[in-house]
Design a protein around this motif. Sequence first.
Motif, mmCIF file in Angstrom:
data_model
loop_
_atom_site.group_PDB
_atom_site.id
_atom_site.type_symbol
_atom_site.label_atom_id
_atom_site.label_comp_id
_atom_site.label_asym_id
_atom_site.label_seq_id
_atom_site.Cartn_x
_atom_site.Cartn_y
_atom_site.Cartn_z
ATOM 1 N N GLN A 1 42.079 17.366 73.719
ATOM 2 C CA GLN A 1 42.424 15.954 73.894
ATOM 3 C C GLN A 1 43.802 15.661 73.321
ATOM 4 O O GLN A 1 44.607 14.946 73.940
ATOM 5 N N SER B 1 46.252 17.142 75.651
ATOM 6 C CA SER B 1 46.296 16.327 76.868
ATOM 7 C C SER B 1 47.098 15.052 76.626
ATOM 8 O O SER B 1 47.924 14.670 77.467
ATOM 9 N N GLN B 2 46.867 14.421 75.494
ATOM 10 C CA GLN B 2 47.626 13.198 75.185
ATOM 11 C C GLN B 2 49.114 13.517 75.038
ATOM 12 O O GLN B 2 49.975 12.761 75.508
ATOM 13 N N HIS C 1 50.452 14.172 78.523
ATOM 14 C CA HIS C 1 50.558 12.886 79.232
ATOM 15 C C HIS C 1 51.746 12.079 78.711
ATOM 16 O O HIS C 1 52.490 11.481 79.507
#
Length: 153
Positions: A107, A110-111, A114
């Motif tokens: 996560q 991913s953050q 992103h």
Amino acid sequence: MTDKELRRLSRGELLEMLIAQAAENDQLKNRLEQAEAQLRDRKIAINNAGSLAEAALSLNGVFQAAEAAAQQYLENIERISGQQDAICRDMKEQAKQEAAEIRQEAQAYSQKVHAEADAYWKQIVAKAAKLLADQEALREMIQAAGEVGTDEK
């Protein structure tokens, strides 16, 4: 028979008596041998009975030892099974913790990706907007130059 009566007997009669005594002696010896054989058989039977009783007792001891060994085996299996269950529970808990850590890392990654993609997108959008603005300005300049050139003629 008395000694006097024996002295009066003839040799033949004495021999007959001696033969009869020998036959009776042989019969008595045979009976004695049979009695001794029966006695030996009884002693063997008694000894065997004692041996059988001892064998039964020793077999009973063997069975008790086998039962104790089987009980110990079962207890060891239960103990090992309990240990295996505890190990499995610990491994499952550890796997859950590792999976949670991996999810958190994924996560976070991913953050980060992103955020980088959004920043890059914003840069591209800004560059595209600048290009469009520059293109529009260039078009206006071309149009203005074209109008100036047509006015001069």
